[in-house]
Each structure stands twice: as C-alpha cells, then as structure tokens.
Design a protein around this motif. Structure first.
Motif, short mmCIF file in Angstrom:
data_model
loop_
_atom_site.label_atom_id
_atom_site.label_comp_id
_atom_site.label_asym_id
_atom_site.label_seq_id
_atom_site.Cartn_x
_atom_site.Cartn_y
_atom_site.Cartn_z
N VAL A 67 -28.53 -102.85 -7.58
CA VAL A 67 -27.87 -101.64 -8.10
C VAL A 67 -27.66 -101.84 -9.61
CG1 VAL A 67 -26.64 -100.84 -6.06
CG2 VAL A 67 -25.60 -102.58 -7.49
N ILE A 106 -27.82 -107.04 -4.56
CA ILE A 106 -26.91 -107.02 -3.40
C ILE A 106 -27.54 -107.81 -2.26
CG2 ILE A 106 -25.70 -105.58 -1.74
CD1 ILE A 106 -25.72 -103.35 -3.74
N SER A 118 -16.70 -109.93 4.02
CA SER A 118 -16.69 -108.56 3.53
C SER A 118 -17.38 -108.49 2.17
CB SER A 118 -15.22 -108.11 3.41
OG SER A 118 -15.19 -106.82 2.95
N GLY A 119 -18.27 -107.52 2.02
CA GLY A 119 -18.95 -107.33 0.74
C GLY A 119 -20.20 -108.19 0.57
N CYS A 120 -20.63 -108.87 1.65
CA CYS A 120 -21.79 -109.76 1.52
C CYS A 120 -23.10 -108.99 1.62
CB CYS A 120 -21.75 -110.86 2.57
SG CYS A 120 -22.02 -110.22 4.23
N GLY A 121 -23.05 -107.73 2.02
CA GLY A 121 -24.28 -106.93 2.07
C GLY A 121 -24.73 -106.53 3.47
N LYS A 122 -23.83 -106.62 4.44
CA LYS A 122 -24.20 -106.27 5.83
C LYS A 122 -24.63 -104.81 5.93
CE LYS A 122 -20.16 -107.48 7.45
NZ LYS A 122 -19.49 -108.02 6.26
N SER A 123 -23.75 -103.92 5.44
CA SER A 123 -24.06 -102.48 5.54
C SER A 123 -25.30 -102.17 4.72
CB SER A 123 -22.90 -101.64 5.03
OG SER A 123 -21.75 -101.98 5.73
N THR A 124 -25.44 -102.85 3.57
CA THR A 124 -26.61 -102.58 2.72
C THR A 124 -27.89 -102.97 3.46
OG1 THR A 124 -25.21 -103.05 0.82
CG2 THR A 124 -27.57 -102.99 0.42
N ASN A 164 -28.72 -94.69 -5.92
CA ASN A 164 -28.55 -95.56 -7.10
C ASN A 164 -29.00 -96.99 -6.85
OD1 ASN A 164 -26.50 -96.25 -5.37
ND2 ASN A 164 -25.04 -96.68 -6.99
N THR A 165 -29.64 -97.20 -5.71
CA THR A 165 -30.11 -98.56 -5.40
C THR A 165 -31.62 -98.65 -5.56
OG1 THR A 165 -30.32 -97.92 -3.11
CG2 THR A 165 -28.29 -99.05 -3.72
N GLN A 201 -20.22 -96.57 9.78
CA GLN A 201 -18.92 -97.24 9.77
C GLN A 201 -17.77 -96.24 9.94
OE1 GLN A 201 -17.22 -99.81 6.44
NE2 GLN A 201 -18.99 -100.98 7.09
N GLU A 238 -20.57 -102.05 12.23
CA GLU A 238 -19.26 -102.47 12.73
C GLU A 238 -18.81 -101.65 13.95
OE1 GLU A 238 -16.52 -102.96 9.52
OE2 GLU A 238 -18.03 -104.00 8.33
N HIS A 273 -17.90 -107.72 12.20
CA HIS A 273 -16.97 -108.42 11.32
C HIS A 273 -16.43 -109.71 11.90
CE1 HIS A 273 -15.69 -107.58 7.37
NE2 HIS A 273 -15.86 -106.29 7.51
N1 LIG Z 1 -24.78 -97.95 -3.71
C1 LIG Z 1 -24.09 -98.97 -4.25
N2 LIG Z 1 -23.76 -98.98 -5.55
C2 LIG Z 1 -23.08 -100.02 -6.09
N3 LIG Z 1 -22.68 -101.07 -5.39
C3 LIG Z 1 -22.97 -101.12 -4.10
C4 LIG Z 1 -23.70 -100.07 -3.44
N4 LIG Z 1 -23.84 -100.38 -2.15
C5 LIG Z 1 -23.24 -101.57 -1.98
N5 LIG Z 1 -22.71 -102.01 -3.14
C6 LIG Z 1 -22.00 -103.27 -3.35
O1 LIG Z 1 -22.70 -104.27 -2.66
C7 LIG Z 1 -21.83 -105.15 -2.01
C8 LIG Z 1 -22.13 -105.22 -0.53
O2 LIG Z 1 -21.72 -103.99 0.05
P1 LIG Z 1 -21.83 -103.74 1.61
O3 LIG Z 1 -21.17 -102.45 1.92
O4 LIG Z 1 -23.23 -103.90 2.05
O5 LIG Z 1 -20.96 -104.95 2.16
P2 LIG Z 1 -20.51 -105.28 3.65
O6 LIG Z 1 -20.90 -106.68 3.90
O7 LIG Z 1 -21.01 -104.26 4.61
O8 LIG Z 1 -18.95 -105.16 3.48
P3 LIG Z 1 -17.83 -104.75 4.57
O9 LIG Z 1 -17.92 -105.79 5.63
O10 LIG Z 1 -16.56 -104.88 3.81
O11 LIG Z 1 -18.15 -103.39 5.03
C9 LIG Z 1 -20.43 -104.69 -2.35
O12 LIG Z 1 -19.96 -105.45 -3.41
C10 LIG Z 1 -20.61 -103.25 -2.76
O13 LIG Z 1 -19.67 -102.89 -3.71
#
Ligand SMILES: Nc1ncnc2c1ncn2[C@@H]1O[C@H](COP(=O)(O)OP(=O)(O)OP(=O)(O)O)[C@@H](O)[C@H]1O
Length: 740
Positions: A122, A132, A152-158, A170-171, A196, A281, A314
């Motif tokens: 991103v 990410i 949390s925030g490691c990129g699972k949802s991404t 934006n990715t 989610q 999740e 989680h």
């Molecule tokens: N479209 C985006 N633009 C900017 N940053 C992003 C975007 N998507 C994800 N991120 C960043 O990438 C990182 C991973 O996000 P992600 O949602 O994949 O984490 P996660 O592991 O699913 O977190 P959680 O368990 O808290 O849901 C975070 O720091 C988030 O801020």
C-alpha cells in the motif's frame, strides 16, 4: 515404502486406483446431521479415500497405526494408499453419501487455490510503498480447512482479500494466484466470503434472513418447503435454533448478540455449499464451546461437500485448533509457518520454542510471534530472546525447512493440474424469483424500519399542516397568485428534498447489496427492481396523506383530477430524489458524505429550476442551458403551475390593464412557463427521469465492477525485490515419480 504414483483424480484415462471400492458407498462413517462419529474400524476402512488424489501403490511397512503419520509433512504424505490428515480423529471423512468428497468428484468439482510469491503493498506517504504481505506461497484444497493465524495486523484479512480478489483499490498486488492451476478472477459469485463485519438486514428475524437468502440463492427447481427446510437445517447446524424468531437488530434496537450475528452470516453463505469459502474471523464473538461447534460443523460440511475453506482465526481454543487441516502462520506479512496444523508444534519445538505444558498451542504460537508489545519471549530452556529475533529465527527456519519445500512442491503439482475455469457459484434462482423475493424482503424491511418511511410520513404530515395553516384558504384574489406559486414551489422543492431522509436506511441496504452481490446472490438489475417496487406503496402513502392535507387546507384548484395530478407530481418527485440518492450512494457510500452531496446537488437544481430566478433571467448558456433542463424542479414547477392556473381567472389589480387575468396569461407572463405542451408531458418527463436515474445507477455499478479490475490490473506492479517465482519445484522428491 513401495514406489508411489501420484494420480490426480481429474487426470484423463482410467486408473486402477482412482475409483473407490464399491463397498465404500454403503459405508456410513459420520453423519452430518447428527454429528455421529465413525467407529475406528469404519475409519480405517475408508482411510484410503480421504483425499482427492489417488495414490497408486503402496503399503506402509512402518507398522504405524493410521493416525501416527501426522508427524510427517502433510501435503505429500503418501502411504498405505492414503494421504491423510489428523481430522480423521473427528470422523471427518467419507460419510457414505453419493456425493462424498472423499469418494467421488472432488477432482472434478473441487477448487484448488494456490498462491506463489504473493506481495501486497500500500502507498505509504513517507517511504513510498509499504508491504503488507511479503512473498507468501501456499495452497488450499477442497474438503479442507486452512486456518490463517497471526497477531492482529499481520495481514490475515489482506491475504484472504487477495485470494478472494477483493483487495482495496489503494493496494497493489503481485505474484500469482491460481484457481485449479489457471489464472481466473474470483469475484461475483465464484466464491462465498463471510466478512469480518456482519452486514445483515437488522429488521429481519434469523429465520427470515436465512430463508430469504435461501430463496435468492437456491434453484427454482427446489420447492419452497425444501428451501425452508435447508434454511432451518442450516440455522440449527449453527446452533441458532433458539433465536430463530429473534430479530437481528442493530444500533437502535438490540437483537442478536455479536456471536449470533456471526453465525447468521455464516448460515447465509453456506446455504448453497459454495466450493470456495472464505471466512474472516468466523469465531469472533463466540465462546469456546460455540467456536468449536461452529468450526467442527464447517469442517464436516467442507469434507462432505468438498468445500475449500480458508479462514482467518484469532484465538482458537485447543479443540478448535485440532480441527484445522493446514495452518498458515503470519507475522508482519511474512510466513512463519505453513503446513499441517498438527506439525506446527514440532516446528516450534525444534526451533527452541517448545509449547509449555498446559498451554494452548495456538496461544503459544501467537505469543511467540507477537512483537506488538515488545515483550520478551520466554524460552523453554530458561533463556530469553527478543520477539523480533524469535520471529526471524522461525521465518528463516521455515524457509529452509523441508516443510517449506514440500509446500512449494505441492503448489507446483496443483498448478500442473490445469483444471477448468471456475463457474460462477452465483444464484441459481431465476431473475423473476430474485425480483419477487427482493421486493418482498425490502417491503418487510421498509415496513419495520421506522427511519425509512414512517418518520418521514410524520414529518411530512407536520410540514403539510404548517403549509396548510400558513396558506390556509388561499382564495382567488390577485395576491393569491404569488402565494399559490410560492406554496407550490415549496412542495416541489422542499418536500421532495426531504426524501433525502431515507438515505441512511438506503445506505444500509446498499451495504447488504454489496455483500450479496459480491457473493453472487443476485445482480444489480434484481436489486433495482426490488427496491423500486417495494418503495412504491410507501411513496404513494407519503405523497397522498400529507398531500391531501396541504391541498385541501390551502384550497388549491378544485376538482379531483387536479388533486390527483398534484399528488402524482409529488410522488414522482420523491421517487426521483430517491433515484438521485441511489446514484449518489453508488459513488459516495458514506451516508454523511452522501447526504451532503445529495443536498448540494438538489440545492443547485432548485436554484436553476425557474422560480428563484425566472427562466428568461437565468444567465446563458450554462444556467439557462443545460442546467435549467437538467433540474427536475423545472418540470415539477411547470406541471404544478399548469395544474393550478390553467382554467382559473383572477381579478387584475394592475392599473390600466383588463379587469381580470387568466391562468394562461399568468403562466406565460408571470411564471414564464412553456405552455406549448400539456401538464401530462411534464409528469411523463419526470417519470422518464426516474427510469433514467435508475438505469444510471445500474450502469454506474456495472461499470465500476468492470473498470475496477482493469484499473487494478494496470496498477499491479512488481515490488522492488528479488523474485523467487517457482518455475521448478524445489523438491522433486515426489514429482520425479509422479505421472500427471
Ligand atoms: N487498504 C489498505 N490501506 C492501507 N493499509 C492497509 C490496507 N489494508 C490493510 N492495511 C494494513 O495492513 C496491515 C494488515 O491488515 P489486516 O487487516 O490484513 O490485518 P489482520 O491480520 O487481519 O488484523 P486483525 O486480526 O486485527 O483483523 C494493517 O497494518 C493495516 O493497517
């Protein structure tokens, strides 16, 4: 071990080992409905058919019991005519049904997903781009559950979004994601995604929400009672039988708990047994027992119907952790571990991070790799090391491990399978059925949601009482000409402007539409038809009741036909404003920004509608043409004025003029109305604009759907890094023996 021949189930030509033995069909190992677990004897007799691949050969000379192989890498465990998984302990294998994943056509109908060297970045204001996901490689197979875990925030949802083709605009993404070994887009109905956040229609009960969804998705060939049964069975499977008649509820009215809503979302997406199911999740908000039941039922369903399930989780309890087939452990977008969930323990052990006794293994893994709190990680040997170091050790160790090589080999193998294009899971209900169901569902929602029309009805009645009393019994004096004009302008502009009040509810509808559309429940056309037809009765009500109050209190042009026309213009203008707001919602989905944008657009239209500045006085060319003709207020005002003044005569107070003035003269000289055509043409133009606006809405959604992936495709860039695209499998240990 004897030599092994790996034969994919969809490979052409007969294979002596691809068909399960006949008696397999009569076996009953576990029962999805009752959840009964197979006997050990049953299990061992069906072990050879656990996976979608047949492996010719082979006897295991180790003498180990069937389950003991769980200490070997999972992806290519080949022995005793089986590749098995620890799920056997839960009886999650052949169930004797004709369509059992383990016996029949997984290879033909199942969906394999592979990703190689997947990067997602991103924009980062200061440093250019931020990664990410960093070079992830993995696979997911039909009939299995792949769990994605990490802090949390490691990129699972991404990762889930990238695999499902739903990354934000934006990715940027690079690397290769293949479905059945070929490149294809995974959007709009090719898979189901439990997001989610639970985007549900808050006014419906659980039973209604799931049943409407069943009607929308299941084929017309299924009877109503069958659909109802499927819906109720799914609700029971998710343990929601006691909440069947509870409304889902939202911010205004409390209904289901967060965990119950989660389960409703899952119910809706598993109704059609999609071949690829993403879950972000799924257990959040659930207690450990509910989490276990939900996940084990999903795994059973996956096994039974050949569903490929990828879920981010989680904090699974140890019981939940046991039902995972494969585990993808991430830290800051990098793979810490990918492989059999049951092998993760050994991986951590061998790298000096053994799981302490009595600690949940998943807790241990997450604790070891969570550097957010910069705490030290205790080691089994008494020493300490920083979390960062621990993560780096694990990442390095994984990269050089045999497990990693086997994963890459497996990815390579799956890529060679070259299965067919994934058909849209989509809805199998016909367009007419979808329109009818959506109209019914939307009507129920509009009826129960006070903010949609009821509040507006109350405000309209209050406003029309104000108008009626301020302009009460207007009479037919010369002065009433201006008063009639102002009153009608207020109705055409402000009352219709108030239709904006339903926007927040509509935005909620749009969110639900967005989710259902992406999951292929129905198309934009059905949504527009459903929304239009369901809103008609309510719009008629809010134009007739307040309209009658204002019209008769003021004493406008007498005659029923004149009142009908007045109410009709009011009705069509409200519909028009709603259509305009639909367009706004498709471009600006945030409701506050949408209201501001919609109000701004209407303000401009009001200004150039021919009342505040007479048409001939509007500055040319922009305001006179085209804005005057674009503003719907022009047609509303002209229609109202023609309806009001044509056929009436007023006394003329102007000195030197005739003693009376006709309505025609007032229209032409006072209001500068175009009298060359009938008032019905004005109303027809307004109706035409409603159709046009709704078609525009449809067009915008369709265009965005088509253009967005193209733009995203153009934006895909190679991140600045050395690429390690897997051209050859790093380990050919299995492949050199394979016949594909
Ligand atoms: N479209 C985006 N633009 C900017 N940053 C992003 C975007 N998507 C994800 N991120 C960043 O990438 C990182 C991973 O996000 P992600 O949602 O994949 O984490 P996660 O592991 O699913 O977190 P959680 O368990 O808290 O849901 C975070 O720091 C988030 O801020």
């Amino acid at each position: 071990m004897e030599s092994q021949v790996y034969v994919p189930r969809w490979a052409p030509g007969p294979s002596p080992t691809t068909s399960p033995p006949k008696e397999a069909k009569s076996e009953r190992v576990d029962d999805l409905e009752t959840g009964s677990i197979a006997s050990e004897e049953d299990r061992s007799s069906t072990m050879g058919r656990l996976f979608p691949f047949s492996v010719a050969s082979i006897s295991d000379n180790t003498g180990r019991p069937p389950h003991s192989d769980i200490h070997e890498p999972p992806s290519l465990r080949i022995e005793s005519n089986l590749i098995t998984s620890p799920r056997t302990e839960l009886g999650l294998q052949h169930n004797g049904a004709e369509n059992c994943i383990t016996c029949n056509d997984v290879g033909l109908n199942g969906v394999f997903l592979t990703w190689k060297d997947l990067w997602v970045t991103v924009a980062d204001g200061e440093n250019g781009r931020r990664a990410i996901l960093q070079g992830l490689t993995g696979y997911a197979q039909p009939g299995e559950l792949l769990a994605i875990m990490g802090p949390s925030g490691c990129g699972k949802s991404t990762l889930l979004d990238a695999l499902a083709g739903r990354l934000g605009s934006n990715t940027r993404q690079s690397g290769e994601i293949l479905v059945n070994g070929s490149k294809q887009r995974l959007t709009f109905g090719t898979s189901a995604y439990v997001t989610q956040d639970d985007t549900l229609m808050t006014t419906l009960t659980v039973r209604e929400a799931v049943y409407y969804s069943a009607q929308l998705q299941l084929p017309d060939s299924m009877s109503r009672s069958e659909k109802k049964e499927r819906a109720e069975m799914t609700i029971r499977e998710m343990g929601l039988q006691d909440a069947m008649n509870t409304r889902i509820g939202g911010w205004s009215v409390k209904g289901l708990s967060g965990g119950q809503k989660r389960r409703v979302s899952i119910c809706i997406e598993i109704l059609t047994r999609p071949r690829l199911l993403f879950m972000d999740e799924p257990t959040s908000g659930l207690d450990s027992a509910a989490s276990y039941h939900v996940m084990s039922r999903i795994v059973k369903l996956a096994r039974h119907d050949g569903i490929n399930v990828i879920a981010s989780i989680h904090q699974p309890s140890s019981e939940v952790f046991e039902v995972f087939h494969n585990l993808c452990l991430l830290s800051s977008g990098k793979t810490v571990y990918f492989g059999s969930a049951s092998m993760a323990k050994e991986f951590f052990d061998s790298n000096g991070f053994p799981c302490p006794a009595l600690r949940n293994p998943s807790d241990h893994y997450l604790r070891t790799i969570n550097k957010d709190f910069d705490s030290d990680t205790e080691q089994g040997h008494g020493g300490t090391t920083s979390t960062e170091e621990a993560i780096n050790t694990l990442i390095k160790s994984y990269k050089s491990s045999e497990t990693c090589q086997q994963v890459q080999s497996r990815v390579y193998e799956i890529c060679q399978l070259k299965g067919g294009l994934l058909e849209k899971k989509g809805s199998q209900a016909s367009f007419i059925t979808q329109c009818l169901v959506l109209t019914r569902r939307s009507s129920v929602n509009m009826y129960r949601d006070l903010g949609y029309y009821w509040l507006r009805l109350a405000i309209y009645i209050a406003l029309c009482l104000c108008v009626g009393t301020i302009f009460y019994d207007i009479g037919s004096s010369y002065g009433s000409i201006q008063a009639r004009g102002s009153m009608l302008m207020f109705v055409a502009a402000f009352l219709t402007f108030m239709a904006i009040g339903g926007f927040p509810s509509f935005v909620e509808d749009m969110k639900i539409f967005g989710r259902e559309r992406l999951n292929g429940h129905y198309g934009v056309g059905a949504f527009v038809v459903g929304n239009t037809f369901s809103s008609i009765p309510y719009l008629l009500m809010i134009s007739l009741i307040p309209g009658v109050i204002a019209y008769y209190l003021v004493g406008l042009h007498k005659g029923f036909e004149h009142f009908v026309y007045f109410a009709l213009v009011l009705f069509v203008c409200m519909m028009l404003v709603e259509s305009l707001m639909m367009i706004v919602a498709s471009v600006v989905p945030d409701f506050l920004m949408g209201i501001i944008t919609g109000a701004g657009i209407q303000g401009v239209m009001m200004l150039c509608g021919g009342f505040f500045r007479l048409p001939n006085d509007l500055p040319k060319p922009f305001w006179r043409y085209p804005m005057y003709y674009i503003a719907f207020h022009k047609y509303a005002n002209q229609g109202f004025y023609k309806n009001e003044f044509q056929g009436l005569t007023f006394p003329n107070n102007q000195a030197g003029g005739p003693s009376t003035i006709t309505g025609e003269e007032i229209l032409q000289n006072v209001w500068q109305v175009e009298t060359g055509y009938s008032k019905w043409v004005d109303v027809a133009i307004l109706f035409g604009m409603v159709v046009l606006y709704r078609l525009l809405f449809l067009g915008i959604i369709k265009t965005v759907e088509k253009v967005k992936p193209i733009i995203k495709g153009l934006m895909v860039a190679s991140p600045e890094k050395s690429k390690q695209v897997i051209e050859k499998p790093p380990s050919s240990r299995y492949l050199h023996e394979a016949k594909i």
